[in-house]
Design a protein around this motif. Sequence first.
Motif, short mmCIF file in Angstrom:
data_model
loop_
_atom_site.label_atom_id
_atom_site.label_comp_id
_atom_site.label_asym_id
_atom_site.label_seq_id
_atom_site.Cartn_x
_atom_site.Cartn_y
_atom_site.Cartn_z
N THR A 132 0.82 -1.21 0.00
CA THR A 132 0.00 0.00 0.00
C THR A 132 0.85 1.26 0.00
OG1 THR A 132 -1.72 -1.18 1.24
CG2 THR A 132 -1.88 1.22 1.16
N LEU A 169 2.57 1.79 -3.37
CA LEU A 169 1.65 2.30 -4.39
C LEU A 169 1.32 3.76 -4.14
CD1 LEU A 169 -0.79 -0.74 -4.69
CD2 LEU A 169 0.96 -0.03 -6.34
N ILE A 189 -6.29 -1.57 -4.93
CA ILE A 189 -5.37 -2.54 -5.53
C ILE A 189 -4.73 -3.39 -4.45
CG2 ILE A 189 -3.17 -2.78 -6.75
CD1 ILE A 189 -3.95 -0.30 -8.37
N SER A 190 -4.32 -2.75 -3.35
CA SER A 190 -3.69 -3.48 -2.26
C SER A 190 -4.66 -4.49 -1.63
CB SER A 190 -3.19 -2.51 -1.19
OG SER A 190 -2.71 -3.20 -0.07
N THR A 227 -5.21 -7.43 -4.08
CA THR A 227 -4.00 -8.25 -4.21
C THR A 227 -3.77 -9.11 -2.97
OG1 THR A 227 -2.96 -6.56 -5.62
CG2 THR A 227 -1.51 -8.20 -4.59
#
Length: 483
Positions: free
Chosen positions: A213, A216, A227-228, A231
Amino acid sequence: MSDSQKVADRSTAPPPGVNSVDRFFKISERGSTFAREIRGGFATFFTMAYILVLNPIILGSAKDKFGHQLDAVQLTTATALVAAVTTIIMGVGGNLPLALAAGLGLNAVVAFQIAPLMSWDDAMGLVVLEGLLICVLVVTGLREAVMHAIPQPLKQAISVGIGLFIAFIGFVDAGFVSRIPDVANTTVPVQLGGTGRLTGWPILVFCLGVLLTIALLARKVKGAILISIVTMTVLAMVINSVADIKAWGLTTPAWPDKVVDTPDFGLLGDFSLFGAFGETTAITVVLLIFTLVLSDFFDTMGTVVGISAEAGLLDEQGKVPNLGRVLLIDGAAAAAGGAASSSSATSYIESAAGVGEGARTGFSNLVTGGLFALALFLTPLLTIVPLQAAAPALVAVGFLMMTQVKHIDWDKYEIAIPAFLTIAVMPFTYSITNGIGAGFLAYVVIKTVLGKAKEIHWLLWGTSVLFLVYFAINPIEQLLGVK
């Protein structure tokens, strides 16, 4: 986007009035296009969709006074529904690219400060009252008075304190930090992991999630938090399938039997408007409502002005278009969040992602709101996210809120000390209300002893008196013979 770019966009825009939708939302007039609005709507959704995971986790992990917990599936449905409806209403009524959803920080107040004192129905009733009170403040014009009553550094300190509180909750929920049992006979209240060191696959997922995180965020990747979460959820599912893990906590990361399901609206309407007054003292109820109003009202003002400025929509006097209508919708959204048991809904600063993609009107909100409506049917997929995959987002949000600390003048003790107490007391006492109260009282006392009592707004005097009673309620009750 620079001012010159914004002017350039407007100068090259097609003539206004391409069609009725264009004219209604002023798309061409504001130098935008349908493609930009649609692209902006998607960007905003993907940068704030994490709330569909975090809100159920924050509210669902807490227990009310009677030990009851809210259902995660129903919370996900309520969160998506309120976000969809209020975002669309803001788009049509306020015509700003400003999306709304359950507010982080506000849901922490409800979960960890209010719910332990009463039932969930009563707690959500206070959220409804908070939203209605904000609407009254907007309609009567008192919002300006409230804005001027609280010094700006204290407002910033409140946001910083809530950020630290949220980050602390993230560390605790993930198991990275745990409370040392009283039987250990130690003066140290918390420790690393469950035994003084980090153990187990779930903790590894959390640590990797935090690293991903922040990486990013550092690279300014759009949708970094979402996204974190996605994923690390996938990684958690892989680990869970190959390793022998006894417990992940509230949620086990396993693929659901079905991805699409009928929304469960079981929490809608589960609130008691005045039930809280029968569960705790009136002064406590008043302070809790005030805490919600304070957090919601000022965060909204900052968000609305910031998004409007970035979109180049402020007028020559720096005013936001349709501000009264926008604030009224935001207040109604807060009440709607309480009525749906998803906590107070508020404007999201993540809307800046949509503005960055070119959104300039409320049309983008139709896209964002539509995507939240679609999420209503994806609840099974959204409820497989374990705490260890979602908690890094809380740490990241804590960091983002912490950045406001730079605006506080730490060389000016009359504001620095109250700000420090506000920030420190929140996580140290696990209470947002306590932090606000400590800061307000310190501010009034220091200003008074410096001979600057006249600089204190009367609303701040009144609030500080309430907080004084709040902190001294036990000796006051003893003096009055109240049991």
